[in-house]
Write an enzyme that holds these catalytic residues in place. Structure first.
Site, PDB file in Angstrom:
ATOM      1  N   HIS A  83       5.650  -5.298  -6.829  1.00  0.00           N
ATOM      2  CA  HIS A  83       5.484  -6.747  -6.752  1.00  0.00           C
ATOM      3  C   HIS A  83       6.377  -7.499  -7.734  1.00  0.00           C
ATOM      4  CE1 HIS A  83       2.388  -6.228 -10.060  1.00  0.00           C
ATOM      5  NE2 HIS A  83       2.954  -7.345 -10.446  1.00  0.00           N
ATOM      6  N   ASP A 101       2.402  -0.010  -4.972  1.00  0.00           N
ATOM      7  CA  ASP A 101       2.951  -0.990  -5.909  1.00  0.00           C
ATOM      8  C   ASP A 101       3.896  -0.344  -6.925  1.00  0.00           C
ATOM      9  OD1 ASP A 101       3.391  -3.534  -6.882  1.00  0.00           O
ATOM     10  OD2 ASP A 101       1.668  -3.503  -8.236  1.00  0.00           O
ATOM     11  N   SER A 112       3.458  -6.445 -16.166  1.00  0.00           N
ATOM     12  CA  SER A 112       3.539  -5.669 -14.930  1.00  0.00           C
ATOM     13  C   SER A 112       4.720  -4.726 -14.928  1.00  0.00           C
ATOM     14  CB  SER A 112       3.682  -6.604 -13.730  1.00  0.00           C
ATOM     15  OG  SER A 112       2.445  -6.966 -13.231  1.00  0.00           O
TER      16      SER A 112
END
Length: 494
Positions: free
Chosen positions: A140, A170, A243
């Site tokens: 993402h 992901d 992230s």
């Protein structure tokens, strides 16, 4: 990252990247913009501290050794949007006076909306796993990016190529044109224990190489819409920009990729999730070898087994994955799986929660044979299935049921579906729920649901349903179709 924003009533899963695309920069009121500092020189490992006779990990040593291999990732691209007359470009920083007037008084300007490409930017973290420039991060973080830039702690910047990204797990693999780069050491989650110290390094809000620490809160967590990943839950502070960054164990080995948080505010609130490193390694290997990622599928829809369902199916404990639907012609159908089966183990691995099954299947390869232990009509059976490819979209759900109606202890007013109603619902036969009260209402059955089966037996007519309720003990399991989806509803009878 995925930030879990939430309404006052429930938590919502959200990305923790400083954005994935579309994020804007964060700033501190009354302060100068933060400047990244050059990486400090390597320091000798710090001796472990002692607490209660047990050694604590040296976070300083782990950071000094691995910090240079953790990178900042910035992405840019464009988003097609429609701006009304008077709208201001959100990234220009120059407000439109008329737009501000309308906004201040709670009004919307009128006028034609013109399509426009709006520049968007985001940032995240990653880590180097190969000296020749292979970098792991979250899918993402780079989704929709036209340009990806990787920045090292020595301030060098490289344009990165996205070798591949797998939305299902992901995980994304990047490549930069460089050699002799520092790398991290990869570990394993098999020996990772709940309560063990872990450490995260990343770029929350753009603050590069920030270090946070905590403990493992749980393993094998299944999250909404992310059932393919058995997440590691921690209380490590993770925020937008973290992230894709690494999660280290106390030995300085990467055991996960920080990916998501649960939050009511959009920021860290004590619950964060990381993708196990074994999942990332499998994705990396497939991308580097073939350029794409394959996932297996069983072709069934499953749900949790609670105490009421366990009582209804005669299970000794509420564990396993309850099969709500089986795709016609799919691997599960060919193996003999039926709606109402409870899958209790796969290849000898216990299935405790329903999320354990898709997590195991997704990490298997298409064509693999798996052994399933299922609970069916009060007895255990063993089935063997050959897994299909998750990319295959040809499977069609099998819908079959009966007719009937019942009230009394159950609290349902039912009638058989007409032929045109059956075609519209995609079922053969079926009982339409016209009115709900009593036990069924308390369990969540709704008007308009289609009753397909009761305690695993197709509901063919009113008399058959009444007979099944009369023979039932304290609870029954209803298989209903709602909005095109099959679900089991456990009902405790009055």
């Amino acid at each position: 990252m995925n930030t879990l924003t939430s309404t006052p009533r429930r938590l919502i899963l959200a990305l923790v990247a400083a954005g994935a695309l579309g994020a804007t920069g964060a700033g501190l009121i009354g302060s100068h913009p933060a400047r990244a500092m050059a990486a400090p020189p390597a320091i000798a490992p710090v001796p472990a501290l002692q607490a209660g006779g047990e050694a604590l990990p040296s976070f300083a040593a782990i950071t000094a050794q691995n910090g240079p291999a953790v990178v900042n990732i910035s992405v840019s691209g464009t988003r097609r949007t429609a701006l009304a007359a008077g709208d201001d470009d959100e990234d220009s920083g120059v407000p439109d006076p008329m737009q501000e007037f309308f906004r201040r008084f709670g009004m919307s300007p009128q006028g034609p909306r013109m399509p426009q490409n709006v520049p968007v930017r985001g940032q995240g973290s990653g880590f180097i796993v190969s000296p020749d420039g292979v970098v792991l991060t979250n899918a993402h973080v780079v989704k929709g990016a036209d340009e990806v830039t990787v920045k090292l702690t020595d301030r060098r910047e490289f344009r990165a190529k996205v070798l591949g990204a797998d939305p299902q797990t992901d995980v994304a693999v990047l490549k930069i044109d460089a050699t002799h780069l520092p790398t991290v050491r990869l570990g394993s989650t098999k020996s990772l224990a709940v309560g063990e110290w872990v450490l995260a390094i990343g770029s929350p809000f753009g603050f590069e190489n920030s270090v946070t620490a905590g403990v493992v809160s749980a393993k094998g967590r299944a999250l909404p819409d992310d059932s393919a990943v058995p997440f590691i839950q921690t209380d490590v502070a993770v925020n937008p920009g973290n992230s894709g960054g690494p999660l280290f164990n106390a030995r300085g080995e990467v055991v996960g990729i920080n990916s998501q948080i649960y939050s009511r505010s959009g920021g860290y609130q004590g619950v964060s999730f990381a993708i196990p490193i074994e999942v990332a390694e499998r994705v990396q290997q497939q991308i580097l070898t073939t350029g794409q990622v394959s996932h297996a599928r069983l072709g069934v829809t499953v749900q949790e087994v609670n105490q009421t369902l366990a009582d209804s199916f005669g299970l000794d404990k509420p564990q396993g994955a309850l099969v709500a639907d089986v795709q016609k012609g799919g691997p599960g159908d060919k193996a003999g799986l039926q709606s109402g089966d409870v899958i209790r183990s796969i290849d000898g691995q216990p299935i405790v929660g329903s999320g354990d099954l898709p997590a195991y299947i997704s990490q298997s390869q298409p064509g693999a044979r798996v052994r399933l232990e299922v609970w069916r009509k009060g007895a255990s059976e063993t089935l063997t299935a050959t897994l299909g490819n998750a990319a295959d979209k040809k499977a069609v759900a099998d819908a079959s049921a009966g007719q009937g109606a019942a009230q009394g202890r159950l609290g349902l007013a039912l009638r058989p579906l007409e032929r045109d109603e059956q075609r519209q619902a995609g079922v053969e036969g079926g009982l339409l729920v016209e009115q709900v009260s009593g036990a069924a209402a308390r369990a969540g059955v709704q008007d308009g649901d289609v009753l397909l089966a009761i305690n695993g037996t197709p509901a063919r007519d009113v008399a058959q349903v009444r007979s099944a309720v009369a023979k039932a003990g304290k609870s029954v399991a209803l298989l209903v179709m709602r909005d095109g989806n099959r679900i089991f509803v456990p009902v405790r009878l009055g």
